[in-house]
Design a protein around this motif. Structure first.
Motif, PDB file in Angstrom:
ATOM      1  N   HIS A 133       0.828  -1.210   0.000  1.00 35.35           N
ATOM      2  CA  HIS A 133       0.000   0.000   0.000  1.00 35.35           C
ATOM      3  C   HIS A 133       0.866   1.265   0.000  1.00 35.35           C
ATOM      4  O   HIS A 133       0.468   2.288  -0.570  1.00 35.35           O
ATOM      5  N   VAL A 134       2.037   1.203   0.634  1.00 37.33           N
ATOM      6  CA  VAL A 134       2.964   2.335   0.558  1.00 37.33           C
ATOM      7  C   VAL A 134       3.424   2.520  -0.893  1.00 37.33           C
ATOM      8  O   VAL A 134       3.569   3.651  -1.371  1.00 37.33           O
ATOM      9  N   CYS A 135       3.637   1.410  -1.593  1.00 36.85           N
ATOM     10  CA  CYS A 135       3.991   1.503  -3.012  1.00 36.85           C
ATOM     11  C   CYS A 135       2.882   2.197  -3.801  1.00 36.85           C
ATOM     12  O   CYS A 135       3.151   3.001  -4.702  1.00 36.85           O
ATOM     13  N   ALA A 136       1.625   1.905  -3.457  1.00 34.25           N
ATOM     14  CA  ALA A 136       0.507   2.569  -4.121  1.00 34.25           C
ATOM     15  C   ALA A 136       0.548   4.079  -3.864  1.00 34.25           C
ATOM     16  O   ALA A 136       0.217   4.880  -4.743  1.00 34.25           O
ATOM     17  N   MET A 137       0.979   4.472  -2.664  1.00 33.99           N
ATOM     18  CA  MET A 137       1.128   5.893  -2.351  1.00 33.99           C
ATOM     19  C   MET A 137       2.218   6.518  -3.214  1.00 33.99           C
ATOM     20  O   MET A 137       2.088   7.656  -3.681  1.00 33.99           O
ATOM     21  N   LEU A 138       3.301   5.775  -3.440  1.00 33.23           N
ATOM     22  CA  LEU A 138       4.366   6.269  -4.315  1.00 33.23           C
ATOM     23  C   LEU A 138       3.838   6.458  -5.736  1.00 33.23           C
ATOM     24  O   LEU A 138       4.177   7.435  -6.422  1.00 33.23           O
ATOM     25  N   GLU A 139       3.027   5.523  -6.192  1.00 34.16           N
ATOM     26  CA  GLU A 139       2.457   5.636  -7.538  1.00 34.16           C
ATOM     27  C   GLU A 139       1.620   6.891  -7.676  1.00 34.16           C
ATOM     28  O   GLU A 139       1.630   7.552  -8.717  1.00 34.16           O
TER      29      GLU A 139
END
Length: 288
Positions: A133-139
Motif C-alpha cells: 500500500h505504501v507503493c501505491a502511495m508512491l504511484e
C-alpha cells in the motif's frame, strides 16, 4: 541507471548481488543494516538513508530488506510489523525527496490462504501488505512501482530451518524424513534464480510497471512429492514417514499464476521443481 538495493545480506539479496555485479548496464549501491565489506551500512530501519546517500543520484530502489520472524507463532506488533513499517516509511520519504523513477518491492503471500481478500494470520504478512500500500502511495506521486509477491523461494543461502532444507539435510544424512499429515498439502516452490531473473526484468524493462505481480512457478508440489524428489536426487536411503505430526494446513492448495508478469515484462520461470532442486542440492553439497 543508479540503483539502490537493500537487504543485500539476506537470502535473495546475496543471490541478487552475485548476479548484478556482472551487470554493466547499471550502477548498483548495495545496502544493509548488518556488516558487509563492500556495502553501505545503514542504521536500523534506514533512519540515516538521507545522510548516507546525500550525494547519490538514485533513480531506482529494489527493496529486499525485511525483519523476518524465526517462527510465525506469537509474532509481536513491535518486533515485526513496526520495524518493517518504519523502514518502508523512511524509504518512501527518501524516494520522494530524490524523485526516483522506479521502486521495486519484494512482497510475499505470507500466511494469506485467501490473498484476494487479504485474509492474514500474522504481523509479518500484514507488514508486507502494508508495504504494497505504501507503493501505491508512491504511484500516486508519480513513481512507478512493482510489488513482487514471491511464493515459496528456495535455493542457495536459503533458510536452513525451512521444510525444504530440513528434508534435504535429512536425506543427505540418511535420517528419516517426516512429512506432516497425509503429505497432500501443496506449496508453490520457486527457485531463487527465477526470482532473480524477475527482478532483473523489472529493473531493465522500458514498459510501465505498477501494482502487484505474482512471481511463482508453473506448478505446486505436495509435501510427500517434495520428500520423494529430494530423496531421489540425493540417492538417499532415508525413510519417509507420513503422518508423524498433524498438518494444520492439510488440504491447502495455493492457486497462483504469473500471467501479468509474463504479459507485461516477459517473466516465465525456467526451473521446474526437479531441475531447481537438483541445481540447489549440488550447490548445498559443495558448500555445507
Amino acid at each position: 541507471m543508479n540503483i539502490l538495493v537493500t537487504g543485500i545480506n539476506g537470502f535473495i539479496g546475496k543471490n541478487l548481488k552475485i548476479k548484478l555485479q556482472n551487470d554493466m548496464k547499471n550502477k548498483y549501491i548495495f545496502a544493509t543494516t548488518s556488516d558487509c565489506l563492500d556495502c553501505i551500512k545503514f542504521e536500523k530501519n534506514y533512519y540515516d538513508i538521507d545522510k548516507k546517500l546525500k550525494n547519490e543520484n538514485i533513480e531506482c530502489i529494489v527493496h529486499l530488506a525485511s525483519v523476518i520472524p524465526f517462527s510465525f507463532q506469537n509474532l509481536e506488533f513491535n518486533d515485526i510489523f513496526l520495524p518493517n513499517a518504519i523502514m518502508m516509511d523512511n524509504l518512501y520519504k527518501f524516494s520522494l525527496n530524490k524523485n526516483i523513477k522506479k521502486f521495486i518491492y519484494i512482497s510475499s503471500f505470507g500466511s494469506m490462504e485467501d490473498y484476494n481478500n487479504y485474509k492474514m494470520k500474522d504481523y509479518y504478512t500484514l507488514s508486507k501488505i502494508h508495504g504494497e500500500h505504501v507503493c501505491a502511495m508512491l504511484e500516486s506521486r508519480g513513481i512507478e512501482t512493482a510489488s513482487l509477491r514471491i511464493s515459496s523461494p528456495y535455493g542457495q543461502y536459503s533458510n536452513p530451518k525451512s521444510v525444504l532444507n530440513i528434508f534435504v539435510k535429512n536425506a543427505l544424512m540418511g535420517l528419516d524424513i517426516n512429512v506432516y499429515g497425509s503429505g497432500k498439502r501443496e506449496q508453490n516452490f520457486i527457485y531463487v534464480d527465477d526470482v532473480i531473473k524477475a527482478i532483473e526484468l523489472f529493473i531493465n524493462t522500458n514498459n510501465k510497471i505498477n501494482g502487484i505481480y505474482s512471481i511463482v512457478s508453473d506448478n505446486n508440489t505436495s509435501m510427500i512429492n517434495l520428500a520423494k524428489i529430494i530423496k531421489e536426487i540425493c540417492k538417499s536411503e532415508s525413510k519417509i514417514n507420513v503422518g508423524t505430526y498433524i498438518d494444520a494446513q492439510e488440504n491447502f492448495k495455493p492457486i497462483y499464476d504469473y500471467n501479468r508478469a509474463y504479459n507485461e515484462i516477459g517473466f516465465k520461470p525456467q526451473y521446474d521443481i526437479y531441475t531447481g532442486l537438483k541445481k540447489y542440492i549440488e550447490w548445498y553439497v559443495k558448500n555445507r
